[in-house]
Design an enzyme around this catalytic site. Sequence first.
Site, mmCIF file in Angstrom:
data_model
loop_
_atom_site.group_PDB
_atom_site.id
_atom_site.type_symbol
_atom_site.label_atom_id
_atom_site.label_comp_id
_atom_site.label_asym_id
_atom_site.label_seq_id
_atom_site.Cartn_x
_atom_site.Cartn_y
_atom_site.Cartn_z
ATOM 1 N N HIS A 23 0.837 -1.204 0.000
ATOM 2 C CA HIS A 23 0.000 0.000 0.000
ATOM 3 C C HIS A 23 0.881 1.268 0.000
ATOM 4 C CE1 HIS A 23 -3.409 2.555 0.931
ATOM 5 N NE2 HIS A 23 -4.208 1.537 0.973
ATOM 6 N N GLU A 37 -0.581 1.132 -5.648
ATOM 7 C CA GLU A 37 -0.476 -0.060 -4.803
ATOM 8 C C GLU A 37 -0.508 -1.351 -5.633
ATOM 9 O OE1 GLU A 37 -3.921 0.302 -2.295
ATOM 10 O OE2 GLU A 37 -3.783 2.494 -2.359
HETATM 11 O O1 TA6 Z 1 -6.189 1.021 -1.199
HETATM 12 C C1 TA6 Z 1 -7.259 1.930 -1.220
HETATM 13 C C2 TA6 Z 1 -8.107 1.691 0.007
HETATM 14 O O2 TA6 Z 1 -8.682 0.404 -0.023
HETATM 15 C C3 TA6 Z 1 -9.155 2.785 0.097
HETATM 16 O O3 TA6 Z 1 -10.453 2.276 -0.167
HETATM 17 C C4 TA6 Z 1 -9.001 3.316 1.520
HETATM 18 O O4 TA6 Z 1 -9.810 2.573 2.401
HETATM 19 C C5 TA6 Z 1 -7.520 3.075 1.741
HETATM 20 O O5 TA6 Z 1 -7.302 1.778 1.197
HETATM 21 C C6 TA6 Z 1 -7.042 3.231 3.156
HETATM 22 O O6 TA6 Z 1 -7.515 2.165 3.942
HETATM 23 P P1 TA6 Z 1 -7.166 2.186 5.544
HETATM 24 O O7 TA6 Z 1 -7.768 0.923 6.087
HETATM 25 O O8 TA6 Z 1 -5.679 2.233 5.656
HETATM 26 O O9 TA6 Z 1 -7.795 3.461 6.068
#
Ligand code: TA6
Length: 292
Positions: free
Chosen positions: A161, A267
């Site tokens: 991520h 990501e």
């Molecule tokens: O990767 C994108 C995502 O899935 C978004 O939908 C948003 O939720 C982001 O990840 C951050 O997620 P988190 O659980 O770290 O707040």
Amino acid sequence: MPVEQLTDRVTLKHPKGATAEILHYGATVISWKSSDVTGGEPLERLFVSSKASLDGSKPVRGGIPIVFPAFGAPELPQFSNLKQHGYARSSTWRFTSLLVDNDSNVSVKFSLGPTADVKAVFNFPVSLEYVVTLSERKLGTDLHVTNHSDTDVLQFQALFHNYIRAPANDVKISPLTGKNYFDKTEATAEARVTPKLERRKGVDVQKYTDSVYVDGGQVYDVTWPQGGIQIKTEGLKDVVVWNPQETAGKAIGDMEDGGWEKYVCVEPGHVRGYITLPVGESWIGRQILRSG
Ligand code: TA6
């Protein structure tokens, strides 16, 4: 000294000046500083919110959180105890060894076995190893997954991520032209599961963006005026592009004011469908980030 172990993190120093910091918590890379092709002082390439928790109380808002064994809200019944994005980013990993230390690369390994806190949420005999490699202008992260079950295959998703530090409103991500993607910002569930065709030459995040590109191509150029990061991946067929912009960004408790203007998440992952790992086998998903 190429590797320094502190109580909560490990720092890497490359002979040419690049550095990296990895928290034991989540094995989260929270800093990567490198120069670009023109040389110069190493610059920070990752974004970490000033409101991020680095004490293990919650997943880090920034850096490179590891998403495993599920992306997003876990769907499979065996994942019912897991939180969003799985347990890897919110478990304490063990620093196990310095793998490589030479003029080209400094490489370290972290591991996460089926420890008590992991078994409490995911009772499957799987072990993870995470290798972080720092070069003069590159950072590599490799996730190794091993299925120790004698009877059951392991189904999982995995994703890095990445919070890439960048002027969000000037960023372009390519080449995604012609790729199918799912737009998670759509208002209805039906629209969110209806694939769209990417027609743009360069994808921007000037509006709230949360797109899952299927079979993204595994090489991504994240560029902006006077800067850029290239991401090359293996074993991670999909790629997610996310930036909440102001409305959604303000709703994120540990997002600093205006933080959404300072990063784009690109990501690489396997997040559409599942990887099926047979009994006793291992899988590797890797990425190499290169500055400039
Ligand atoms: O990767 C994108 C995502 O899935 C978004 O939908 C948003 O939720 C982001 O990840 C951050 O997620 P988190 O659980 O770290 O707040």
